[in-house]
Design a protein around this motif. Structure first.
Motif, PDB file in Angstrom:
ATOM      1  N   SER A   1       0.942  -1.116   0.111  1.00 21.44           N
ATOM      2  CA  SER A   1       0.014  -0.057  -0.084  1.00 21.44           C
ATOM      3  C   SER A   1       0.947   1.533  -0.048  1.00 21.44           C
ATOM      4  CB  SER A   1      -0.824  -0.297   1.127  1.00 21.44           C
ATOM      5  OG  SER A   1      -1.662  -1.210   1.125  1.00 21.44           O
ATOM      6  N   VAL A   2       1.962   1.445   0.912  1.00 24.11           N
ATOM      7  CA  VAL A   2       2.668   2.343   0.858  1.00 24.11           C
ATOM      8  C   VAL A   2       3.587   2.464  -0.306  1.00 24.11           C
ATOM      9  CG1 VAL A   2       4.756   3.488   2.085  1.00 24.11           C
ATOM     10  CG2 VAL A   2       3.044   2.581   3.333  1.00 24.11           C
ATOM     11  N   PHE A   3       3.702   1.485  -1.088  1.00 23.39           N
ATOM     12  CA  PHE A   3       4.594   1.566  -2.249  1.00 23.39           C
ATOM     13  C   PHE A   3       3.733   2.285  -3.423  1.00 23.39           C
ATOM     14  CE2 PHE A   3       5.542  -0.561  -6.481  1.00 23.39           C
ATOM     15  CZ  PHE A   3       6.879  -0.112  -6.705  1.00 23.39           C
ATOM     16  N   LEU A   4       2.625   1.853  -3.271  1.00 20.74           N
ATOM     17  CA  LEU A   4       1.405   2.336  -4.482  1.00 20.74           C
ATOM     18  C   LEU A   4       1.038   3.737  -4.386  1.00 20.74           C
ATOM     19  CD1 LEU A   4      -0.790  -0.873  -4.779  1.00 20.74           C
ATOM     20  CD2 LEU A   4       1.006   0.024  -6.421  1.00 20.74           C
ATOM     21  N   THR A   5       0.878   4.116  -2.843  1.00 18.50           N
ATOM     22  CA  THR A   5       0.170   5.408  -2.836  1.00 18.50           C
ATOM     23  C   THR A   5       0.961   6.218  -2.096  1.00 18.50           C
ATOM     24  OG1 THR A   5      -1.145   4.528  -0.700  1.00 18.50           O
ATOM     25  CG2 THR A   5      -2.278   4.335  -2.905  1.00 18.50           C
ATOM     26  N   GLY A   6       2.379   5.735  -1.248  1.00 19.75           N
ATOM     27  CA  GLY A   6       2.945   6.646  -0.396  1.00 19.75           C
ATOM     28  C   GLY A   6       2.347   6.570   0.790  1.00 19.75           C
ATOM     29  N   ILE A   7       3.286   7.418   1.907  1.00 22.36           N
ATOM     30  CA  ILE A   7       2.131   7.354   3.355  1.00 22.36           C
ATOM     31  C   ILE A   7       1.189   8.471   3.071  1.00 22.36           C
ATOM     32  CG2 ILE A   7       2.853   7.947   5.545  1.00 22.36           C
ATOM     33  CD1 ILE A   7       5.774   7.374   5.095  1.00 22.36           C
ATOM     34  N   SER A   8       0.074   7.752   3.073  1.00 25.83           N
ATOM     35  CA  SER A   8      -1.050   8.427   3.274  1.00 25.83           C
ATOM     36  C   SER A   8      -2.389   7.734   3.899  1.00 25.83           C
ATOM     37  CB  SER A   8      -1.572   9.050   1.657  1.00 25.83           C
ATOM     38  OG  SER A   8      -1.931   7.846   0.932  1.00 25.83           O
ATOM     39  N   ILE A   9      -3.540   8.353   3.965  1.00 21.29           N
ATOM     40  CA  ILE A   9      -4.737   7.974   4.221  1.00 21.29           C
ATOM     41  C   ILE A   9      -5.026   6.660   3.342  1.00 21.29           C
ATOM     42  CG2 ILE A   9      -7.297   8.043   4.706  1.00 21.29           C
ATOM     43  CD1 ILE A   9      -6.468  10.844   5.713  1.00 21.29           C
ATOM     44  N   SER A  10      -4.845   6.819   2.051  1.00 23.36           N
ATOM     45  CA  SER A  10      -5.117   5.733   1.146  1.00 23.36           C
ATOM     46  C   SER A  10      -4.519   4.305   1.371  1.00 23.36           C
ATOM     47  CB  SER A  10      -4.877   6.095  -0.271  1.00 23.36           C
ATOM     48  OG  SER A  10      -5.650   7.338  -0.685  1.00 23.36           O
TER      49      SER A  10
ATOM     50  N   LEU B   1      -3.552   3.568   4.504  1.00 21.67           N
ATOM     51  CA  LEU B   1      -4.017   2.946   5.583  1.00 21.67           C
ATOM     52  C   LEU B   1      -5.471   2.246   5.181  1.00 21.67           C
ATOM     53  CD1 LEU B   1      -3.857   5.704   8.224  1.00 21.67           C
ATOM     54  CD2 LEU B   1      -2.417   3.590   7.961  1.00 21.67           C
ATOM     55  N   LEU B   2      -6.100   2.793   4.236  1.00 22.59           N
ATOM     56  CA  LEU B   2      -7.469   2.134   3.719  1.00 22.59           C
ATOM     57  C   LEU B   2      -7.069   0.734   2.985  1.00 22.59           C
ATOM     58  CD1 LEU B   2      -9.420   4.992   2.403  1.00 22.59           C
ATOM     59  CD2 LEU B   2      -9.709   3.832   4.736  1.00 22.59           C
ATOM     60  N   TYR B   3      -6.023   0.727   2.305  1.00 27.91           N
ATOM     61  CA  TYR B   3      -5.687  -0.577   1.167  1.00 27.91           C
ATOM     62  C   TYR B   3      -5.085  -1.387   2.375  1.00 27.91           C
ATOM     63  CZ  TYR B   3      -6.826   1.718  -3.147  1.00 27.91           C
ATOM     64  OH  TYR B   3      -7.333   2.330  -4.272  1.00 27.91           O
ATOM     65  N   THR B   4      -4.414  -1.024   3.519  1.00 28.43           N
ATOM     66  CA  THR B   4      -3.804  -1.958   4.426  1.00 28.43           C
ATOM     67  C   THR B   4      -4.752  -2.546   5.110  1.00 28.43           C
ATOM     68  OG1 THR B   4      -1.832  -0.761   4.563  1.00 28.43           O
ATOM     69  CG2 THR B   4      -2.334  -2.200   6.249  1.00 28.43           C
ATOM     70  N   ALA B   5      -6.008  -1.903   5.577  1.00 30.70           N
ATOM     71  CA  ALA B   5      -6.983  -2.248   6.312  1.00 30.70           C
ATOM     72  C   ALA B   5      -7.876  -3.303   5.280  1.00 30.70           C
ATOM     73  CB  ALA B   5      -7.867  -1.102   6.653  1.00 30.70           C
ATOM     74  N   GLY B   6      -8.050  -2.985   4.033  1.00 35.63           N
ATOM     75  CA  GLY B   6      -8.691  -3.865   3.041  1.00 35.63           C
ATOM     76  C   GLY B   6      -8.293  -5.122   3.185  1.00 35.63           C
ATOM     77  N   GLY B   7      -6.803  -5.067   2.934  1.00 33.69           N
ATOM     78  CA  GLY B   7      -5.929  -6.379   3.103  1.00 33.69           C
ATOM     79  C   GLY B   7      -6.073  -7.318   4.221  1.00 33.69           C
ATOM     80  N   LEU B   8      -6.117  -6.414   5.578  1.00 34.64           N
ATOM     81  CA  LEU B   8      -6.115  -7.050   6.654  1.00 34.64           C
ATOM     82  C   LEU B   8      -7.544  -7.730   6.951  1.00 34.64           C
ATOM     83  CD1 LEU B   8      -3.994  -4.850   9.057  1.00 34.64           C
ATOM     84  CD2 LEU B   8      -3.536  -7.021   7.951  1.00 34.64           C
ATOM     85  N   LEU B   9      -8.608  -7.112   6.266  1.00 36.10           N
ATOM     86  CA  LEU B   9      -9.931  -7.534   6.499  1.00 36.10           C
ATOM     87  C   LEU B   9      -9.953  -9.103   5.650  1.00 36.10           C
ATOM     88  CD1 LEU B   9     -12.836  -7.155   7.056  1.00 36.10           C
ATOM     89  CD2 LEU B   9     -13.169  -6.013   5.065  1.00 36.10           C
ATOM     90  N   ALA B  10      -9.376  -9.061   4.417  1.00 33.77           N
ATOM     91  CA  ALA B  10      -9.312 -10.296   3.938  1.00 33.77           C
ATOM     92  C   ALA B  10      -8.501 -11.346   4.701  1.00 33.77           C
ATOM     93  CB  ALA B  10      -8.711 -10.202   2.688  1.00 33.77           C
TER      94      ALA B  10
END
Length: 733
Positions: A79-88, A90-99
């Motif tokens: 997620s950080v590689f794709l969007t940098g350190i941002s709220i986005s 965190l959202l993608y990380t949360a989505g992955g952890l949800l899976a």
């Protein structure tokens, strides 16, 4: 062991359902799925990766702390590689952890978290529904996509039911066998009935994309719409637009009857709603750079050229965000402008240079402006004073731009054309000065508004030497031809001209009415919305200048204006309007034969999904045991043993019964006796020293290789059969 194999099978079946839903739309010629790069990586790497981490790395394989850390690190780094350190991120990380955690709750809690498994079904159902919402094709591609939409819809519904079955078998695995069989029977029966009802009662146009012409009877007569009062920010007649002219009035047609219009020539009909802060905006559709000695300027035949890529954008079926393929975007001299458009037609028009374009989406609530697109273009902002000082092209630059300087015309015509520009050629000035001088030569030509597709050399010749009047097509083609004779790279562009200068009071009133009717326009200021009509279709030229690249040129700016009353933009403006939100009821409910056919397709689709899942599981087992058997420990020895039995079964050998030892089994097949002896000794003899153990390992591996070579020498028919055989798939003894 059997329970572990069962859970593994269910895991891969669940993963297959997930991939089936997100991959299947990619094969449909009409569906637009807005996967950008981040979306691709999230759905195809992060989510499946977290599922694998949750299932295969669970304790005791690694420590609990290491397990959780691996899950957080995997999603976080991507997620950080794709969007940098941002709220986005965190959202993608949360989505992955949800899976990750949903997989843990489903497969690693031994049924204790069954209540948490149920929401997963409805969460994924939202994804299924969104994907199905993209399966409405336009009329133009309905015939090409015939049959595909039905299959996608049926498979998606079947995937939903199969997913529910997987959750049941996983979360309620502790149920008694007899009770579970009864519940499974009830579930399957309800699923078949439910799928049949859903498929039967969906609107017929959702399934078949029926093309109905003039279904509503006679062509509707446009109805005059009342003048709108000035409403501040919401619009009104611009001060500098002048008084409303006699012929420039606003009329409307009910939106549900819009497509029955024949588009009469004495009126201009709404085509697009464009939202942008750029003015003017040259929305390009086609770039004409190749010169034909008879047809004039046509599209290039070189598929690798920039023009080919740009031309493909008009009809290109995008599945992810398109980005400008050339790295040098000249951002320092081109200002980025966002352009949002809602179009009645599916064709895409973008200003030069397009930096990125999102996939076109269908917005059914904004009928008939149902094709929604978003793009960002870099528009040239160079002041004319700077362009006037540009030097001539170097020889290297001319060589690189040779396709935009090429001309193949007859010598007599070439001589006549050169006489027109003789004075300009003799001046020692830069390319942009030559362009301005060339435009001024058209000051003796009359501009006739309108648009024609005649780009032929004969039409250009007649325009320059005979009639001395023409529409934008004649001006742009003639300008491009003469610019190339002056050594200036040029091409013809066609599309729409979006500018406030073409927004008459009728256009502004149309924007106000449409803004009140369409919720999609609520977030935009009326001052940034342009109503583009059939009268705004346009042709212009682009020239290439050093450093600044391609620049749009309005070739009619010095022409003699058209006579009063001959401007199509003064014609009556016709827009679609809402009569009150009445919706037509679909009388078609489906015939019984088609319902039976749908049920048959559903059964076939479910069968195919199950069969593909089994073969994927077969492939997984072979790969898993092949890798595991390389380790010289008890688990590696058992893996080699299972792998041998599976491959023998695939080749037609009888299955080893659970009560048989490997030696008993070898009595029927002498070729495996040596393996049976070495395997039994290595497995059951206690306290073997290191050297004898290594020798036995070598004997076992050598015996295994000899058996594999032996069975490979069998007939070709036996080999082919082994590729598809499922015998012995669940060997565990």
């Amino acid at each position: 062991m059997k329970k572990e194999v069962k859970l593994t099978s269910l895991f891969f079946a669940r993963l297959l359902v997930f991939f089936a839903v997100i991959i299947l739309p990619l094969f449909h010629p009409a569906i637009v799925v807005p996967y950008d790069l981040v979306g691709w990586i999230f759905w195809f790497i992060i989510v499946p990766g977290e599922m694998f981490l949750a299932f295969f790395l669970a304790p005791p394989r690694i420590t609990f702390r290491g397990w959780i850390l691996a899950a957080v690190t995997f999603s976080g780094l991507f997620s950080v590689f794709l969007t940098g350190i941002s709220i986005s991120a965190l959202l993608y990380t949360a989505g992955g952890l949800l899976a990750f955690f949903s997989t843990v709750l489903l497969f690693k809690t031994k049924g204790r978290a069954r209540l948490f498994a149920i929401p997963e079904l409805f969460y994924l159902a939202v994804i299924y529904f969104r994907l199905l919402s993209f399966s409405r094709a336009s009329e133009e591609i309905a015939e090409r996509s015939h049959g595909f939409t039905q299959i996608i819809m049926i498979v998606a519904v079947c995937a939903f039911c199969l997913h529910a079955l997987i959750i049941y078998l996983t979360a309620f695995s502790e149920q008694q066998t007899k009770k579970r069989h009864r519940e499974l029977g009830i579930f399957i029966g309800i699923s078949v009935i439910l799928v049949s009802v859903i498929v039967s009662f969906l609107p017929s146009d959702f399934i078949t994309h029926s093309i109905v012409l003039n279904e509503l009877g006679e062509e509707p007569e446009p109805k005059p719409l009342g003048e709108q009062e000035d409403s501040g920010e919401n619009g009104g007649v611009p001060r500098n637009s002048g008084q409303q002219r006699g012929g420039n009035r606003l009329e409307g047609v009910p939106k549900d009857r819009w497509h029955t219009l024949s588009k009469k020539n004495n009126k201009q009909y709404a085509t697009m709603l464009v939202i942008t802060k750029a003015d003017p905006l040259y929305a390009a559709g086609m770039y004409l750079s190749r010169f034909d000695p008879y047809r004039g300027f046509v599209t290039t035949e070189d598929p690798s050229s920039e023009d080919s890529e740009l031309n493909s954008l008009k009809y290109k079926h995008l599945l992810q965000t398109w980005e400008w393929p050339i790295q040098d975007r000249n951002k320092e001299i081109r200002k980025e402008f966002a352009v949002r458009s809602f179009s009645i037609r599916p064709e895409r028009y973008t200003a030069y240079m397009p930096l990125y374009i999102e996939p076109t989406a269908l917005t059914q609530d904004s009928q008939p402006f149902r094709y929604s697109s978003y793009s960002v273009s870099g528009l040239n902002q160079a002041p004319p004073a700077v362009l006037l000082e540009l030097p001539e092209f170097t020889e290297d630059q001319k060589l690189q731009l040779a396709p935009y300087l090429a001309l193949d015309i007859e010598e007599p015509l070439k001589q006549n054309l050169e006489r027109l520009i003789e004075d300009i050629r003799q001046r020692n000035v830069g390319p942009y000065v030559k362009v301005m001088l060339l435009l001024q030569t058209f000051s003796i030509y009359r501009y006739e508004t309108g648009f024609t597709d005649d780009n032929s050399v004969a039409a250009i010749k007649a325009f320059l030497f005979d009639t001395m009047s023409g529409d934008c097509s004649e001006f742009s083609n003639a300008f491009t031809l003469l610019a190339r004779l002056l050594g200036i790279p040029a091409r013809v562009v066609t599309g729409y001209l979006v500018t406030k200068k073409l927004q008459t009071p009728a256009h502004r009133q149309g924007v106000i009415i449409l803004k009140k009717q369409l919720a999609i326009l609520n977030d935009f200021s009326v001052n940034d919305i342009y109503l583009v009509t059939t009268s705004h279709r346009h042709s212009w030229a682009q020239i290439f200048l050093p450093v600044y690249g391609w620049i749009d040129i309005e070739t009619t700016q010095y022409a003699i204006p058209p006579p009063m009353g001959q401007d199509p933009n003064d014609w009556r403006v016709v827009i679609p309007y809402d009569e009150g939100g009445q919706q037509q009821q679909d009388a078609s409910r489906g015939d019984p034969l088609f319902i039976l056919f749908r049920v048959f397709i559903i059964i076939c689709a479910v069968f195919m999904i199950i069969l593909i899942s089994i073969y994927i599981y077969r492939f997984y087992l072979i790969v898993y045991y092949s890798i595991r058997s390389r380790k010289r420990d008890s688990r590696g020895l058992h893996a080699l043993y299972i792998l041998l039995l599976m491959r023998l079964a695939f080749r037609g050998y009888t299955l080893k019964k659970p009560h048989q030892t490997i030696k008993d089994y070898a009595d029927h097949y002498p070729e495996i006796k040596e393996f049976a002896r070495a395997y039994t000794t290595l497995r059951y003899r206690q306290n073997l020293e290191q050297k004898p153990a290594q020798e036995l390992w070598l004997e076992v591996e050598q015996a295994y290789r000899i058996i594999i070579q032996h069975i490979k020498q069998q007939s070709a028919g036996s080999t082919l059969k082994s590729w598809f055989s499922l015998r012995g798939l669940f060997y565990r003894w």
